[in-house]
Motif scaffolding. Structure first.
Motif, mmCIF file in Angstrom:
data_model
loop_
_atom_site.group_PDB
_atom_site.id
_atom_site.type_symbol
_atom_site.label_atom_id
_atom_site.label_comp_id
_atom_site.label_asym_id
_atom_site.label_seq_id
_atom_site.Cartn_x
_atom_site.Cartn_y
_atom_site.Cartn_z
ATOM 1 N N SER A 16 -60.275 22.883 54.883
ATOM 2 C CA SER A 16 -61.405 23.456 55.496
ATOM 3 C C SER A 16 -61.601 24.471 53.827
ATOM 4 N N GLY A 17 -60.776 24.482 53.197
ATOM 5 C CA GLY A 17 -60.916 25.100 51.703
ATOM 6 C C GLY A 17 -61.600 24.126 50.637
ATOM 7 N N ALA A 18 -61.721 22.908 51.000
ATOM 8 C CA ALA A 18 -62.188 21.873 50.104
ATOM 9 C C ALA A 18 -63.806 21.508 50.323
ATOM 10 N N GLY A 19 -64.603 21.846 49.297
ATOM 11 C CA GLY A 19 -65.825 21.650 49.647
ATOM 12 C C GLY A 19 -66.170 20.215 49.640
ATOM 13 N N MET A 20 -65.756 19.195 49.010
ATOM 14 C CA MET A 20 -65.724 17.893 49.285
ATOM 15 C C MET A 20 -64.588 17.172 49.598
ATOM 16 N N ARG A 36 -67.066 3.230 39.082
ATOM 17 C CA ARG A 36 -67.500 3.576 38.023
ATOM 18 C C ARG A 36 -69.348 3.494 37.998
ATOM 19 N N LYS A 37 -69.675 3.025 39.253
ATOM 20 C CA LYS A 37 -71.217 3.027 39.436
ATOM 21 C C LYS A 37 -71.252 4.384 40.170
ATOM 22 N N GLY A 38 -70.449 5.265 40.505
ATOM 23 C CA GLY A 38 -70.785 6.394 41.204
ATOM 24 C C GLY A 38 -70.963 7.489 40.096
ATOM 25 N N ASP A 39 -71.423 8.532 40.519
ATOM 26 C CA ASP A 39 -71.531 9.620 39.164
ATOM 27 C C ASP A 39 -70.497 10.334 39.048
ATOM 28 N N ARG A 40 -69.878 10.647 37.813
ATOM 29 C CA ARG A 40 -68.874 10.972 37.451
ATOM 30 C C ARG A 40 -68.840 12.450 37.731
ATOM 31 N N ILE A 41 -67.642 13.267 38.113
ATOM 32 C CA ILE A 41 -67.842 14.675 38.672
ATOM 33 C C ILE A 41 -66.356 15.015 38.324
ATOM 34 N N ASP A 42 -66.482 16.322 37.793
ATOM 35 C CA ASP A 42 -65.283 16.830 37.339
ATOM 36 C C ASP A 42 -65.000 18.109 38.604
ATOM 37 N N LEU A 43 -63.883 18.124 39.023
ATOM 38 C CA LEU A 43 -63.627 19.070 39.946
ATOM 39 C C LEU A 43 -62.428 20.258 39.645
ATOM 40 N N SER A 44 -62.543 21.247 40.230
ATOM 41 C CA SER A 44 -61.669 22.329 39.949
ATOM 42 C C SER A 44 -60.841 22.798 41.147
ATOM 43 N N ARG A 49 -57.631 20.830 37.162
ATOM 44 C CA ARG A 49 -59.043 20.132 36.952
ATOM 45 C C ARG A 49 -58.962 18.517 36.766
ATOM 46 N N ILE A 50 -59.491 17.733 37.710
ATOM 47 C CA ILE A 50 -59.458 16.318 37.606
ATOM 48 C C ILE A 50 -60.961 15.891 37.716
ATOM 49 N N HIS A 51 -60.995 14.688 37.344
ATOM 50 C CA HIS A 51 -62.319 14.151 37.461
ATOM 51 C C HIS A 51 -62.282 12.948 38.424
ATOM 52 N N GLY A 52 -63.406 12.318 38.916
ATOM 53 C CA GLY A 52 -63.402 11.368 40.015
ATOM 54 C C GLY A 52 -64.981 11.021 40.041
ATOM 55 N N ALA A 68 -71.701 10.627 54.581
ATOM 56 C CA ALA A 68 -71.134 11.717 53.870
ATOM 57 C C ALA A 68 -70.699 11.496 52.465
ATOM 58 N N PRO A 69 -70.673 12.506 51.439
ATOM 59 C CA PRO A 69 -70.448 12.200 49.915
ATOM 60 C C PRO A 69 -68.587 12.111 50.084
ATOM 61 N N VAL A 70 -68.188 11.607 49.310
ATOM 62 C CA VAL A 70 -66.788 11.565 48.863
ATOM 63 C C VAL A 70 -66.823 11.395 47.539
ATOM 64 N N VAL A 71 -65.518 12.211 46.996
ATOM 65 C CA VAL A 71 -65.249 11.690 45.500
ATOM 66 C C VAL A 71 -63.781 11.010 45.628
#
Length: 108
Positions: A16-20, A36-44, A49-52, A68-71
């Protein structure tokens, strides 16, 4: 969980603490997601910090099926996939029953 014509069963940790929702690359590979066809996103988060890569997949939970969206990330190294709020929680009333060690999803 499905993407186009491929499906896989997973049991993520409900966070429940994860937005995505955040899944590892093994899940992406099983579903045939063109990462890699998905949009690159950086998460904290707590772990740093990670990227996905952001994709939309189809979830089946109980009697409901919805998109629903997934990273997907190879840098997320905790050994468990996370089911986050965005696109998921609004479909359910979710109860965390600590005593019974259960998470209960009720359709809205």
């Amino acid at each position: 969980l499905s993407y186009r014509l491929r499906k896989t069963d997973i049991t993520p940790l409900v966070d429940s603490g994860a937005g995505m929702s955040l899944f590892d690359l093994d899940v992406a590979k099983e579903l045939g997601v063109p990462l890699r066809k998905g949009d690159r996103i950086d998460l904290s988060g707590v772990g740093g910090r990670i990227h996905g890569y952001f994709h939309t997949v189809t979830f089946s939970i109980g009697r409901l099926t919805f998109k629903a969206p997934v990273v997907f990330s190879g840098e997320f190294d905790v050994g468990v996939n996370l089911l986050g709020r965005k696109g998921v929680f609004e479909h359910f009333l979710i109860t965390f029953d600590e005593k019974m060690k259960q998470t209960i999803f009720r359709d809205r």
